[in-house]
Design a protein around this motif. Structure first.
Motif, PDB file in Angstrom:
ATOM      1  N   PRO A  84       0.831  -1.206   0.000  1.00 14.49           N
ATOM      2  CA  PRO A  84       0.000   0.000   0.000  1.00 14.49           C
ATOM      3  C   PRO A  84       0.870   1.262   0.000  1.00 14.49           C
ATOM      4  N   VAL A  85       0.349   2.305  -0.593  1.00 10.80           N
ATOM      5  CA  VAL A  85       1.048   3.593  -0.626  1.00 10.80           C
ATOM      6  C   VAL A  85       0.932   4.213   0.761  1.00 10.80           C
ATOM      7  N   SER A  86       2.066   4.466   1.386  1.00  6.89           N
ATOM      8  CA  SER A  86       2.031   5.070   2.721  1.00  6.89           C
ATOM      9  C   SER A  86       1.625   6.536   2.606  1.00  6.89           C
ATOM     10  N   GLU A  87       1.033   7.040   3.655  1.00  3.98           N
ATOM     11  CA  GLU A  87       0.629   8.443   3.675  1.00  3.98           C
ATOM     12  C   GLU A  87       1.854   9.347   3.556  1.00  3.98           C
ATOM     13  N   LYS A  88       2.960   8.924   4.151  1.00  3.59           N
ATOM     14  CA  LYS A  88       4.202   9.695   4.086  1.00  3.59           C
ATOM     15  C   LYS A  88       4.696   9.793   2.632  1.00  3.59           C
ATOM     16  N   TYR A  89       4.658   8.667   1.921  1.00  7.48           N
ATOM     17  CA  TYR A  89       5.064   8.643   0.511  1.00  7.48           C
ATOM     18  C   TYR A  89       4.133   9.523  -0.317  1.00  7.48           C
ATOM     19  N   ARG A  90       2.852   9.372  -0.084  1.00  7.83           N
ATOM     20  CA  ARG A  90       1.845  10.140  -0.827  1.00  7.83           C
ATOM     21  C   ARG A  90       2.070  11.641  -0.627  1.00  7.83           C
ATOM     22  N   GLU A  91       2.252  12.084   0.601  1.00  7.98           N
ATOM     23  CA  GLU A  91       2.464  13.503   0.890  1.00  7.98           C
ATOM     24  C   GLU A  91       3.762  14.004   0.266  1.00  7.98           C
ATOM     25  N   TRP A  92       4.814  13.191   0.350  1.00  6.53           N
ATOM     26  CA  TRP A  92       6.110  13.574  -0.209  1.00  6.53           C
ATOM     27  C   TRP A  92       6.012  13.729  -1.724  1.00  6.53           C
ATOM     28  N   LEU A  93       5.417  12.743  -2.396  1.00  9.01           N
ATOM     29  CA  LEU A  93       5.323  12.758  -3.850  1.00  9.01           C
ATOM     30  C   LEU A  93       4.386  13.852  -4.346  1.00  9.01           C
ATOM     31  N   GLN A  94       3.355  14.164  -3.611  1.00  4.46           N
ATOM     32  CA  GLN A  94       2.359  15.133  -4.050  1.00  4.46           C
ATOM     33  C   GLN A  94       2.569  16.519  -3.433  1.00  4.46           C
ATOM     34  N   ASP A  95       3.788  16.804  -3.016  1.00  5.13           N
ATOM     35  CA  ASP A  95       4.116  18.117  -2.475  1.00  5.13           C
ATOM     36  C   ASP A  95       3.628  19.200  -3.446  1.00  5.13           C
ATOM     37  N   PRO A  96       2.921  20.218  -2.950  1.00  9.24           N
ATOM     38  CA  PRO A  96       2.334  21.221  -3.842  1.00  9.24           C
ATOM     39  C   PRO A  96       3.351  21.990  -4.693  1.00  9.24           C
ATOM     40  N   ILE A  97       4.569  22.107  -4.238  1.00  9.58           N
ATOM     41  CA  ILE A  97       5.581  22.858  -4.977  1.00  9.58           C
ATOM     42  C   ILE A  97       6.557  21.929  -5.701  1.00  9.58           C
ATOM     43  N   LEU A  98       6.940  20.836  -5.067  1.00  9.03           N
ATOM     44  CA  LEU A  98       8.025  20.002  -5.582  1.00  9.03           C
ATOM     45  C   LEU A  98       7.573  18.696  -6.228  1.00  9.03           C
ATOM     46  N   HIS A  99       6.275  18.537  -6.466  1.00 14.41           N
ATOM     47  CA  HIS A  99       5.779  17.254  -6.970  1.00 14.41           C
ATOM     48  C   HIS A  99       6.406  16.847  -8.297  1.00 14.41           C
ATOM     49  N   ASP A 100       6.626  17.766  -9.217  1.00 14.84           N
ATOM     50  CA  ASP A 100       7.189  17.405 -10.524  1.00 14.84           C
ATOM     51  C   ASP A 100       8.630  16.915 -10.400  1.00 14.84           C
ATOM     52  N   ILE A 101       9.466  17.644  -9.686  1.00 15.68           N
ATOM     53  CA  ILE A 101      10.872  17.251  -9.558  1.00 15.68           C
ATOM     54  C   ILE A 101      10.993  15.965  -8.735  1.00 15.68           C
ATOM     55  N   ARG A 102      10.123  15.764  -7.787  1.00 15.82           N
ATOM     56  CA  ARG A 102      10.170  14.533  -6.992  1.00 15.82           C
ATOM     57  C   ARG A 102       9.734  13.326  -7.818  1.00 15.82           C
ATOM     58  N   ARG A 103       8.803  13.514  -8.717  1.00 16.71           N
ATOM     59  CA  ARG A 103       8.409  12.421  -9.625  1.00 16.71           C
ATOM     60  C   ARG A 103       9.607  12.019 -10.491  1.00 16.71           C
ATOM     61  N   VAL A 104      10.345  13.010 -10.976  1.00 19.11           N
ATOM     62  CA  VAL A 104      11.540  12.724 -11.764  1.00 19.11           C
ATOM     63  C   VAL A 104      12.593  12.043 -10.889  1.00 19.11           C
ATOM     64  N   ALA A 105      12.727  12.477  -9.647  1.00 16.11           N
ATOM     65  CA  ALA A 105      13.680  11.855  -8.725  1.00 16.11           C
ATOM     66  C   ALA A 105      13.363  10.370  -8.526  1.00 16.11           C
ATOM     67  N   VAL A 106      12.088  10.043  -8.423  1.00 15.10           N
ATOM     68  CA  VAL A 106      11.680   8.644  -8.276  1.00 15.10           C
ATOM     69  C   VAL A 106      12.059   7.862  -9.539  1.00 15.10           C
ATOM     70  N   MET A 107      11.808   8.442 -10.704  1.00  9.88           N
ATOM     71  CA  MET A 107      12.158   7.769 -11.955  1.00  9.88           C
ATOM     72  C   MET A 107      13.668   7.546 -12.065  1.00  9.88           C
ATOM     73  N   VAL A 108      14.440   8.572 -11.766  1.00 12.01           N
ATOM     74  CA  VAL A 108      15.895   8.460 -11.822  1.00 12.01           C
ATOM     75  C   VAL A 108      16.380   7.410 -10.811  1.00 12.01           C
ATOM     76  N   GLY A 109      15.820   7.470  -9.602  1.00  5.18           N
ATOM     77  CA  GLY A 109      16.193   6.485  -8.579  1.00  5.18           C
ATOM     78  C   GLY A 109      15.869   5.069  -8.986  1.00  5.18           C
ATOM     79  N   PHE A 110      14.743   4.889  -9.642  1.00  2.00           N
ATOM     80  CA  PHE A 110      14.327   3.554 -10.088  1.00  2.00           C
ATOM     81  C   PHE A 110      15.212   3.056 -11.237  1.00  2.00           C
ATOM     82  N   ILE A 111      15.429   3.892 -12.224  1.00  2.00           N
ATOM     83  CA  ILE A 111      16.204   3.490 -13.408  1.00  2.00           C
ATOM     84  C   ILE A 111      17.654   3.189 -13.056  1.00  2.00           C
ATOM     85  N   TYR A 112      18.251   4.006 -12.212  1.00  2.00           N
ATOM     86  CA  TYR A 112      19.681   3.874 -11.936  1.00  2.00           C
ATOM     87  C   TYR A 112      19.987   3.202 -10.612  1.00  2.00           C
ATOM     88  N   ASP A 113      19.012   2.607  -9.991  1.00  2.00           N
ATOM     89  CA  ASP A 113      19.220   1.932  -8.704  1.00  2.00           C
ATOM     90  C   ASP A 113      20.024   0.678  -8.894  1.00  2.00           C
TER      91      ASP A 113
END
Length: 113
Positions: A84-113
């Motif tokens: 399940p998606v944790s509330e902490k993850y949901r809030e972090w990813l959907q940050d009102p200001i940083l949501h776009d860059i954090r989505r890219v951070a997740v993609m970069v982290g996933f691809i290059y992990d």
């Protein structure tokens, strides 16, 4: 001194380094929060088993609004249990200001992990 959240978010995407003549991705230099890395690891384990596509992986990591649909999709062919998606993850990813860059951070982290 602690980094501010904007600088930290951009480091997760643009924090590439060169060590011994080789590129080192941001996740190796700037660790993502543990709860984010945990979700990336969960999806990475499933994709390594050949049961998940990149599109499916990104859906599980980024398209988190409809948890019921995510769980149903996961259970159609995954080997592991749904996380399940944790509330902490949901809030972090959907940050009102940083949501776009954090989505890219997740993609970069996933691809290059």
């Amino acid at each position: 001194m602690e980094k501010d959240r904007v600088t930290e978010s951009y480091d997760w995407v643009y924090g590439w380094k060169v060590e011994d003549g080789k590129c080192v991705p941001p996740a190796k230099n700037h660790s993502l929060p543990e709860f984010v890395q945990k979700r990336i690891d969960w999806v990475s384990n499933e994709i390594q088993g050949g049961m998940l596509t990149f599109r499916g992986a990104f859906k599980m990591l980024l398209d988190i609004d409809d948890e019921k649909a995510l769980k149903e999709d996961w259970e159609l062919g995954a080997v592991s249990d749904y996380m399940p998606v944790s509330e902490k993850y949901r809030e972090w990813l959907q940050d009102p200001i940083l949501h776009d860059i954090r989505r890219v951070a997740v993609m970069v982290g996933f691809i290059y992990d």
